[in-house]
Write a protein that holds these residues in place. Structure first.
Motif, short mmCIF file in Angstrom:
data_model
loop_
_atom_site.label_atom_id
_atom_site.label_comp_id
_atom_site.label_asym_id
_atom_site.label_seq_id
_atom_site.Cartn_x
_atom_site.Cartn_y
_atom_site.Cartn_z
N ASP A 132 -4.42 39.86 3.79
CA ASP A 132 -5.47 40.87 3.71
C ASP A 132 -6.80 40.20 3.38
O ASP A 132 -7.07 39.88 2.22
CB ASP A 132 -5.09 41.90 2.64
N ASP A 134 -9.91 41.33 3.53
CA ASP A 134 -10.97 42.14 2.92
C ASP A 134 -10.45 43.07 1.83
O ASP A 134 -11.18 43.96 1.37
CB ASP A 134 -11.71 42.95 3.99
N ASN A 135 -9.20 42.87 1.40
CA ASN A 135 -8.61 43.61 0.28
C ASN A 135 -8.62 45.12 0.50
O ASN A 135 -8.80 45.91 -0.45
CB ASN A 135 -9.33 43.26 -1.03
N ASP A 136 -8.39 45.54 1.76
CA ASP A 136 -8.34 46.97 2.04
C ASP A 136 -6.91 47.50 2.12
O ASP A 136 -6.69 48.67 2.43
CB ASP A 136 -9.09 47.29 3.33
N TRP A 138 -4.51 46.37 4.19
CA TRP A 138 -3.89 46.17 5.51
C TRP A 138 -3.89 44.68 5.85
O TRP A 138 -4.94 44.03 5.77
CB TRP A 138 -4.65 46.95 6.58
N HIS A 153 -8.66 41.62 12.71
CA HIS A 153 -8.81 42.53 11.58
C HIS A 153 -7.97 43.78 11.81
O HIS A 153 -8.07 44.42 12.86
CB HIS A 153 -10.29 42.90 11.41
N VAL A 155 -7.24 47.42 11.35
CA VAL A 155 -7.92 48.68 11.04
C VAL A 155 -6.90 49.80 11.19
O VAL A 155 -6.70 50.36 12.28
CB VAL A 155 -9.13 48.90 11.96
N ASP A 235 -16.84 39.74 3.11
CA ASP A 235 -17.44 40.77 3.96
C ASP A 235 -17.03 40.58 5.43
O ASP A 235 -17.80 40.90 6.34
CB ASP A 235 -18.96 40.74 3.83
N ARG A 475 -5.75 40.87 -2.85
CA ARG A 475 -4.87 42.03 -2.76
C ARG A 475 -3.40 41.62 -2.63
O ARG A 475 -2.50 42.27 -3.19
CB ARG A 475 -5.27 42.91 -1.58
#
Length: 565
Positions: A132, A134-136, A138, A153, A155, A235, A475
């Protein structure tokens, strides 16, 4: 701390961390006669065949792939499989093949979700890894390829190629393995993408035993190539800091990479398997830079000073000494290297005195990993083998080494290992609990051939799987050290990406508990410096541990090393 057993059924927020209980598993099955691993590929729904692009001219990249990546692509808690694929070379015959994503439907059944996930693009890729970025929540994917690499990425279960805007190099290269790791413990995972040699279709060399029939050339005939280290800004952009970080080595011929903390100072180091070049060991200095120490650590060559054909690599504490040892697969006549970590950045290759060395001297090894296949609390070892060229001889058997409970690894017989021991033209390999019974299953991919799914059907001990969710740390909890004490024995697992060869296994640590029905103490040491201690955890479940909010990051977190044995 109060015992957690009464609290696990519901899952509670306690002191800034969250524990979610999994479904309790049935008790271990009784011992039974028959093979340990069973080929269930046909029934699994996985119908994937590798395309290496071979068209009769013996181009070097044809011999290398493929890899396989285990990830939870759709965030449903089940491990999915991403098969990394080649394709036909431009202007040459063959299939314009794509990678393939198979989503786990439970019960060892998968379905092809490549198109809906946005992965039906064609590129000549070899290896991959997932984390992960961007630590979202996913997992994203990096594919290492011939030409340019791809950063995808995730999404909401659909992958978008962000390679260019993320800052990946657009230079032509021959990629191999990939590893995500948090080099500076800033909470965002960075990337090391290995490069094998400098090769293009225009620079392909003619090699022949008789001066007439072209053969595959050895890597000695091609210049080396520097790997790429990408620093994550958080980012979705990265900066190539290979030179600044001390990781620039244009002479290396790197294939496998595993990020592990070899000296226990809290900073992730990098061990790299190299082909016809000394292996590399980059010590993380904790300030954004690395120092190459393989020769000083006695990891660069064999015990006799031989530079070998290193391909796959992994790290694990198979001796219960509190620090990761290293395994590297090598070419025919060179045997597997098994470097026992004696502490203070010093390794001893113990393979020649063990069955690991004696039984692999005539193999050509690729994928490899430490895992506890029978969940007895001691890490075992798997080695995937395959001829470089099918014309060199018949396919090679795969090898499974059992840990006797004292760090001694002995090969399981072919009859006991079952279908997993069958000869293959193997390359990448990974493990994961694909059917949810606690025991790790195995996936092996073959050059120019099909993927194989091997279900672990043998008797096994109790178990606990730990899923980390970082908050201050990254994450995925990559770089965290998890210690489980059960039955008076303490096991240590460093959560890591990459490893094996061109592949990545399930990153959540699974602790085999043998006859123990609970973990007396579980300690999680996060990359941020935070430490959590949990007690009295029942066996047979997947436990989610969320990092608590903590103090500002520490610059140095050196932990005392366990004494040598």
């Amino acid at each position: 701390m109060k015992p957690l057993a009464p609290l696990l059924a519901a899952g509670l927020v306690l002191g800034g961390w969250y524990l979610a209980a999994g479904t309790a598993a049935p008790p271990p099955p009784p011992a039974a006669a028959g093979p340990r691993f069973v080929d269930v590929t046909a029934a699994s729904g996985v119908h994937w065949v590798h395309e290496n692009g071979a068209f009769g001219q013996r181009w070097l990249p044809e011999t290398l792939g493929p890899g396989v990546v285990v990830l939870d692509a759709n965030h449903d808690g089940l491990p999915d499989l991403l098969f990394v694929n080649g394709r036909n070379f431009p202007g040459k015959p063959g299939r314009a093949a794509t990678p393939a994503l198979y989503l786990n439907q439970g019960g060892m059944r998968f379905r092809d979700a490549t198109h809906e996930a946005g992965l039906d693009f064609s590129a000549y890729c070899l290896g991959g890894a997932a984390a992960d970025i961007d630590n979202d929540g996913w997992p994203d994917v990096y594919l290492s390829c011939l030409g340019q690499d791809h950063l995808l990425h995730n999404v909401g279960g659909h992958f978008v190629d962000i390679s260019r805007q993320a800052g990946l190099s657009q230079d032509y290269g021959l990629g191999a393995s990939v590893a995500f790791f948090d080099a500076d413990n800033d909470g965002f995972v960075d990337i090391l993408a290995t490069r094998y040699v400098t090769w293009t279709p225009q620079s392909d060399r003619f090699c022949s035993a008789d001066g007439k029939v072209k053969e595959y050339c050895t890597p000695q005939l091609y210049p080396g190539a520097a790997s790429h280290y990408y620093h994550n800004h958080g980012d979705l952009t990265f900066t190539d800091e290979t030179r600044a970080a001390g990781l620039w080595n244009p002479d290396a011929k790197s294939l496998g990479v595993v990020p592990v903390d070899v000296n226990g100072d809290g900073w992730t180091d990098l061990a790299v398997a190299c082909d016809t070049h000394p292996n590399l060991l980059y010590q993380n200095l904790g300030n954004g830079t690395f120092e190459e120490v393989a020769a000083v650590a006695s990891f660069a060559t064999s015990g006799t000073g031989q530079v070998r054909g290193g391909m796959g690599i992994d790290g694990g504490d198979y001796t219960h000494e509190g620090r990761p040892s290293l395994v590297v697969t090598n070419f025919f006549s060179e045997m597997v290297g098994l470097w026992r970590n004696r502490g203070e950045l010093f390794f001893v290759d113990v393979a020649p005195q063990s069955e690991v060395g004696r039984h692999t001297v005539r193999d050509t090894g690729w994928g490899t990993f430490f895992f506890d296949y029978d969940l007895d609390g001691w890490l075992d070892l798997f080695v995937a083998n395959g001829q470089l060229d099918p014309r060199l001889g018949p396919p090679l058997p795969q090898r499974l080494f059992h840990n006797r409970g004292n760090g001694e690894l002995v090969e399981l017989s072919a009859a006991a290992a079952g279908d997993l021991a069958r000869p293959l033209l193997a390359r990448g390999a990974a493990f994961a609990d694909l059917d949810g019974d606690g025991a790790p299953d195995v996936v092996v991919v073959s050059n120019g051939g099909p993927a194989k799914i091997f279900a672990n059907r043998g008797p096994h001990g109790n178990w606990l799987r730990v899923h980390l969710e970082g908050r201050t740390s990254n994450r995925d909890g990559l770089g965290a050290q998890v210690e489980a004490t059960a039955g008076g024995v303490t096991q240590i697992w460093q959560v890591h990406s990459g490893g094996s060869y061109l592949s990545q296994s399930e990153i959540d640590p699974t602790f085999g508990l043998g006859a123990a029905r609970s973990v007396a103490k579980l300690v999680v040491r996060w990359p941020s410096g935070a430490t959590q201690t949990l007690t009295a955890i029942p066996a047979g479940r997947r436990l989610t541990v969320v990092e608590p909010p903590g103090p500002p990051r520490q610059v140095s977190r050196r932990r005392p090393m366990a004494p040598g044995k």
